[in-house]
Design a protein around this motif. Structure first.
Motif, PDB file in Angstrom:
ATOM      1  N   THR A  80       0.857  -1.185   0.000  1.00 34.73           N
ATOM      2  CA  THR A  80       0.000   0.000   0.000  1.00 34.73           C
ATOM      3  C   THR A  80       0.892   1.234   0.000  1.00 34.73           C
ATOM      4  O   THR A  80       2.003   1.206   0.546  1.00 34.73           O
ATOM      5  CB  THR A  80      -0.922   0.034   1.225  1.00 34.73           C
ATOM      6  N   HIS A  81       0.414   2.319  -0.596  1.00 31.73           N
ATOM      7  CA  HIS A  81       1.236   3.507  -0.775  1.00 31.73           C
ATOM      8  C   HIS A  81       0.514   4.734  -0.221  1.00 31.73           C
ATOM      9  O   HIS A  81      -0.583   5.075  -0.677  1.00 31.73           O
ATOM     10  CB  HIS A  81       1.558   3.707  -2.259  1.00 31.73           C
ATOM     11  N   SER A  82       1.138   5.418   0.738  1.00 27.39           N
ATOM     12  CA  SER A  82       0.526   6.603   1.340  1.00 27.39           C
ATOM     13  C   SER A  82       0.381   7.733   0.342  1.00 27.39           C
ATOM     14  O   SER A  82      -0.476   8.611   0.504  1.00 27.39           O
ATOM     15  CB  SER A  82       1.365   7.079   2.531  1.00 27.39           C
ATOM     16  N   VAL A  83       1.199   7.725  -0.701  1.00 28.70           N
ATOM     17  CA  VAL A  83       1.158   8.814  -1.672  1.00 28.70           C
ATOM     18  C   VAL A  83      -0.178   8.875  -2.403  1.00 28.70           C
ATOM     19  O   VAL A  83      -0.573   9.945  -2.887  1.00 28.70           O
ATOM     20  CB  VAL A  83       2.332   8.676  -2.673  1.00 28.70           C
ATOM     21  N   ALA A  84      -0.898   7.765  -2.454  1.00 24.86           N
ATOM     22  CA  ALA A  84      -2.218   7.776  -3.102  1.00 24.86           C
ATOM     23  C   ALA A  84      -3.165   8.728  -2.374  1.00 24.86           C
ATOM     24  O   ALA A  84      -3.960   9.439  -3.006  1.00 24.86           O
ATOM     25  CB  ALA A  84      -2.795   6.363  -3.131  1.00 24.86           C
ATOM     26  N   ALA A  85      -3.094   8.756  -1.036  1.00 22.75           N
ATOM     27  CA  ALA A  85      -3.927   9.677  -0.259  1.00 22.75           C
ATOM     28  C   ALA A  85      -3.326  11.082  -0.234  1.00 22.75           C
ATOM     29  O   ALA A  85      -4.057  12.078  -0.230  1.00 22.75           O
ATOM     30  CB  ALA A  85      -4.102   9.159   1.164  1.00 22.75           C
ATOM     31  N   THR A  86      -2.000  11.171  -0.218  1.00 15.36           N
ATOM     32  CA  THR A  86      -1.343  12.481  -0.183  1.00 15.36           C
ATOM     33  C   THR A  86      -1.675  13.299  -1.423  1.00 15.36           C
ATOM     34  O   THR A  86      -1.940  14.506  -1.336  1.00 15.36           O
ATOM     35  CB  THR A  86       0.185  12.308  -0.085  1.00 15.36           C
ATOM     36  N   LEU A  87      -1.674  12.648  -2.582  1.00 14.58           N
ATOM     37  CA  LEU A  87      -1.935  13.353  -3.830  1.00 14.58           C
ATOM     38  C   LEU A  87      -3.398  13.286  -4.260  1.00 14.58           C
ATOM     39  O   LEU A  87      -3.876  14.166  -4.974  1.00 14.58           O
ATOM     40  CB  LEU A  87      -1.049  12.792  -4.951  1.00 14.58           C
ATOM     41  N   SER A  88      -4.086  12.227  -3.891  1.00 17.30           N
ATOM     42  CA  SER A  88      -5.498  12.022  -4.240  1.00 17.30           C
ATOM     43  C   SER A  88      -5.682  11.938  -5.749  1.00 17.30           C
ATOM     44  O   SER A  88      -5.640  10.862  -6.328  1.00 17.30           O
ATOM     45  CB  SER A  88      -6.377  13.119  -3.645  1.00 17.30           C
ATOM     46  N   ALA A  89      -5.890  13.054  -6.415  1.00 18.26           N
ATOM     47  CA  ALA A  89      -6.091  13.072  -7.865  1.00 18.26           C
ATOM     48  C   ALA A  89      -5.135  14.082  -8.477  1.00 18.26           C
ATOM     49  O   ALA A  89      -5.016  15.214  -7.987  1.00 18.26           O
ATOM     50  CB  ALA A  89      -7.531  13.443  -8.208  1.00 18.26           C
ATOM     51  N   THR A  90      -4.444  13.686  -9.539  1.00 18.44           N
ATOM     52  CA  THR A  90      -3.444  14.556 -10.155  1.00 18.44           C
ATOM     53  C   THR A  90      -3.689  14.681 -11.654  1.00 18.44           C
ATOM     54  O   THR A  90      -4.449  13.912 -12.249  1.00 18.44           O
ATOM     55  CB  THR A  90      -2.019  13.998  -9.949  1.00 18.44           C
ATOM     56  N   SER A  91      -3.022  15.642 -12.243  1.00 23.16           N
ATOM     57  CA  SER A  91      -2.964  15.784 -13.697  1.00 23.16           C
ATOM     58  C   SER A  91      -1.647  16.455 -14.027  1.00 23.16           C
ATOM     59  O   SER A  91      -1.026  17.097 -13.169  1.00 23.16           O
ATOM     60  CB  SER A  91      -4.141  16.609 -14.232  1.00 23.16           C
ATOM     61  N   ASP A  92      -1.180  16.304 -15.262  1.00 21.32           N
ATOM     62  CA  ASP A  92       0.084  16.906 -15.668  1.00 21.32           C
ATOM     63  C   ASP A  92       0.041  18.423 -15.467  1.00 21.32           C
ATOM     64  O   ASP A  92      -0.947  19.074 -15.834  1.00 21.32           O
ATOM     65  CB  ASP A  92       0.370  16.604 -17.136  1.00 21.32           C
ATOM     66  N   ILE A  93       1.068  18.977 -14.870  1.00 21.08           N
ATOM     67  CA  ILE A  93       1.152  20.417 -14.643  1.00 21.08           C
ATOM     68  C   ILE A  93       1.675  21.067 -15.919  1.00 21.08           C
ATOM     69  O   ILE A  93       2.804  20.816 -16.334  1.00 21.08           O
ATOM     70  CB  ILE A  93       2.085  20.734 -13.461  1.00 21.08           C
ATOM     71  N   LYS A  94       0.857  21.880 -16.539  1.00 17.33           N
ATOM     72  CA  LYS A  94       1.226  22.493 -17.810  1.00 17.33           C
ATOM     73  C   LYS A  94       1.659  23.940 -17.659  1.00 17.33           C
ATOM     74  O   LYS A  94       2.359  24.477 -18.508  1.00 17.33           O
ATOM     75  CB  LYS A  94       0.061  22.386 -18.794  1.00 17.33           C
ATOM     76  N   ARG A  95       1.225  24.615 -16.599  1.00 18.87           N
ATOM     77  CA  ARG A  95       1.583  26.010 -16.396  1.00 18.87           C
ATOM     78  C   ARG A  95       1.813  26.269 -14.910  1.00 18.87           C
ATOM     79  O   ARG A  95       1.187  25.661 -14.065  1.00 18.87           O
ATOM     80  CB  ARG A  95       0.496  26.957 -16.902  1.00 18.87           C
ATOM     81  N   THR A  96       2.701  27.194 -14.618  1.00 19.15           N
ATOM     82  CA  THR A  96       2.893  27.692 -13.259  1.00 19.15           C
ATOM     83  C   THR A  96       3.097  29.189 -13.324  1.00 19.15           C
ATOM     84  O   THR A  96       3.488  29.730 -14.372  1.00 19.15           O
ATOM     85  CB  THR A  96       4.131  27.063 -12.581  1.00 19.15           C
ATOM     86  N   VAL A  97       2.838  29.879 -12.236  1.00 18.46           N
ATOM     87  CA  VAL A  97       3.230  31.284 -12.147  1.00 18.46           C
ATOM     88  C   VAL A  97       4.698  31.316 -11.755  1.00 18.46           C
ATOM     89  O   VAL A  97       5.236  30.343 -11.223  1.00 18.46           O
ATOM     90  CB  VAL A  97       2.381  32.048 -11.113  1.00 18.46           C
ATOM     91  N   THR A  98       5.365  32.414 -12.048  1.00 19.93           N
ATOM     92  CA  THR A  98       6.775  32.535 -11.700  1.00 19.93           C
ATOM     93  C   THR A  98       6.927  32.636 -10.185  1.00 19.93           C
ATOM     94  O   THR A  98       5.997  33.024  -9.469  1.00 19.93           O
ATOM     95  CB  THR A  98       7.403  33.772 -12.344  1.00 19.93           C
ATOM     96  N   ARG A  99       8.120  32.295  -9.683  1.00 13.85           N
ATOM     97  CA  ARG A  99       8.371  32.410  -8.244  1.00 13.85           C
ATOM     98  C   ARG A  99       8.211  33.862  -7.789  1.00 13.85           C
ATOM     99  O   ARG A  99       7.667  34.137  -6.714  1.00 13.85           O
ATOM    100  CB  ARG A  99       9.776  31.886  -7.934  1.00 13.85           C
TER     101      ARG A  99
END
Length: 244
Positions: free
Chosen positions: A111-130
């Motif tokens: 079993t993997h805790s990361v399944a609950a940590t992330l829940s549902a994901t999708s590819d990140i296509k954009r971010t704002v600058t730092r």
């Protein structure tokens, strides 16, 4: 009660914020190696299982292999985990996956805790600058310290988001020596409506109760944690009840 605001705020860097703020397309880069060299067979199995668990949350295999790399593998009797390093859009964040197991007959299933940590994901296509993210943070909470980037499930929808978190510096008028107790506020009951805990909800602060109130002329420093899901102007209203 002092109403100065030494609170912690999370700013979403993907999807909702990126749609309203200046954003960048992800730069193209060579695929990063997902697995670190020098692992034994058992450690490689942990890494492969953790990779599969993260991809099952919604990421594409291509995105994972380009942006995740192994930072650490622990394969002990009571501690099995994989720590990943996510690099995307100029940001880096650790993703921890603690690995447990259960048995089905003679077969052991991890079993993997990361399944609950992330829940549902999708590819990140954009971010704002730092720089843009830190500007938004300053607008929200003023001067801050200990800025960190996290990747985890966030918000009412429970989808994974790339988050910039920080600790607001306590105003000197509330804490002249910059060393004082700041009480974290707690939502007293789950909100009875779909707008979340920021709407028509009550908070408690530590041991302050009707039986043990703040004394006349006294004050306490409190912390508010807010989730900012889009850019804009927000009003934060605090109603301090004074009861006989």
């Amino acid at each position: 009660m002092s109403t100065s605001k030494p609170y912690r705020v999370k700013v979403c860097l993907v999807a909702c914020v990126a749609a309203a703020a200046a954003s960048l397309l992800l730069p193209a880069r060579a695929a990063a190696q997902a697995a670190a060299p020098g692992l034994n067979a058992s450690e490689r199995a942990l890494v492969a299982g953790s990779r599969e668990a993260i991809i099952k949350t919604g990421l594409s295999a291509a995105f994972f292999d380009e942006h995740f790399r192994v930072a650490r593998v622990v394969d002990g009797p009571g501690d099995r985990r994989v720590v990943w390093r996510l690099s995307v859009g100029g940001y880096e964040a650790n993703v921890n996956d603690s690995v447990g197991f259960y048995t089905e007959g003679a077969r052991r299933v991890d079993t993997h805790s990361v399944a609950a940590t992330l829940s549902a994901t999708s590819d990140i296509k954009r971010t704002v600058t730092r720089r843009r993210a830190e500007l938004l943070m300053r607008r929200c909470i003023g001067r801050f310290t200990n800025a960190q980037v996290e990747y985890r499930a966030h918000g009412a929808g429970g989808r994974a988001a790339l988050l910039l978190t920080a600790q607001a510096l306590v105003p000197r008028r509330a804490c002249p020596a910059q060393q004082c107790t700041v009480r974290q506020t707690t939502l007293e009951t789950p909100p009875a409506q779909g707008s979340g805990g920021a709407f028509n909800s009550t908070l408690s602060a530590g041991s302050v109760t009707l039986a043990n109130p703040v004394p006349p002329g006294g004050q306490i420093n409190v912390q508010f944690m807010l989730g900012v899901m889009q850019t804009g102007t927000f009003k934060f209203f605090v109603n301090v009840e004074v009861l006989p």
